[in-house]
Write an enzyme that holds these catalytic residues in place. Sequence first.
Site, PDB file in Angstrom:
ATOM      1  N   ASN A  40       0.820  -1.221   0.000  1.00 62.32           N
ATOM      2  CA  ASN A  40       0.000   0.000   0.000  1.00 62.32           C
ATOM      3  C   ASN A  40       0.849   1.265   0.000  1.00 62.32           C
ATOM      4  O   ASN A  40       0.369   2.352   0.329  1.00 62.32           O
ATOM      5  CB  ASN A  40      -0.910   0.034   1.238  1.00 62.32           C
ATOM      6  N   ASN A  67      -2.294  -8.694  -1.908  1.00 65.95           N
ATOM      7  CA  ASN A  67      -3.333  -8.561  -2.935  1.00 65.95           C
ATOM      8  C   ASN A  67      -3.286  -7.227  -3.684  1.00 65.95           C
ATOM      9  O   ASN A  67      -3.839  -7.112  -4.769  1.00 65.95           O
ATOM     10  CB  ASN A  67      -4.716  -8.750  -2.300  1.00 65.95           C
ATOM     11  N   HIS A  68      -2.635  -6.196  -3.092  1.00 67.57           N
ATOM     12  CA  HIS A  68      -2.568  -4.895  -3.776  1.00 67.57           C
ATOM     13  C   HIS A  68      -1.342  -4.748  -4.678  1.00 67.57           C
ATOM     14  O   HIS A  68      -1.105  -3.659  -5.202  1.00 67.57           O
ATOM     15  CB  HIS A  68      -2.584  -3.756  -2.755  1.00 67.57           C
TER      16      HIS A  68
HETATM   17 FE   LIG Z   1      -2.199  -3.917   3.173  1.00 67.72          FE
HETATM   18 FE   LIG Z   2      -3.585  -6.775   1.614  1.00 72.14          FE
END
Ligand SMILES: [Fe+2]
Ligand SMILES: [Fe+2]
Length: 276
Positions: A40, A67-68
């Site tokens: 992130n 997931n990012h």
């Molecule tokens: Fe995160």
């Molecule tokens: Fe995540």
Amino acid sequence: MNLLFIGDIVGKPGRELVRKGLKALVDAHDVDLVVANVENAAAGFGITKEIGETILEWGVDVMTTGNHVWDKKEAIDYIPNEPRLLRPANYPAGVPGKGAFVASTRDGRAVGVINVMGRIFMPGLDDPFAVVLKEIEAIRHRTRVILVDFHAEATSEKMAMGWHLDGKVTAVFGTHTHVQTADERLLPNGTAYLTDAGMTGPHDSIIGMDKTAALSRFLNGMPSKFEPATGNPRLNGVVVTCDDRTGRATAVSRINYSDADLHELPLRPAVRGTGA
Ligand SMILES: [Fe+2]
Ligand SMILES: [Fe+2]
């Protein structure tokens, strides 16, 4: 050997904590190698080459994700050229990048880092429990010291991974929820475990995002654009001490520092309350 693992760096507030505080943190905890989850780091969503290079310059040795990882499309071109940037190892074959890296401390000792992602309330990837064993097997001849970032939502899946790897790796630390858990422990066969390392970013937020937009989704179910928050930045993570000949962890402690705490290192205790 002491390893520092930093929980998900969120946006500029998170990056600034690392920029300003990492050196003091490394000195205070006598850290030999730094691993940080950067999924992130770019405005709350993904990672770019420019930001990745900057984070490495500040003293992070290996970057993990989750997931990012693909939120910024340029990561697809960046990751094959930067072995110190990992994506979960259990993405299907053919996905760019790798899920493991063997780094080296300043005095030349090898440290393995593996990134895998859970499947409960997460995108469906290959089996992380099987994949992580293959990754361990592939690097075990190079080092006994191995840190696993298990990027997952469910505490049950994370605890299962901790027990699955007890005695096989030095540490299993969870990421993704952005909320630090208080269950750090040494498992009986020498693996340090923490369900979630927490978030390095703005804590006056909803898991890093501006409260108003995130709250409105719950209040009215309408779409709203998420922006990273700014208030109350805190650096969350965990320090593990291990015997580098055996890879066994001998101590584990959470860290949760405000900007002011980082300035006052090493005077502050490792874990501080997050109240006002
Ligand atoms: Fe995160
Ligand atoms: Fe995540």
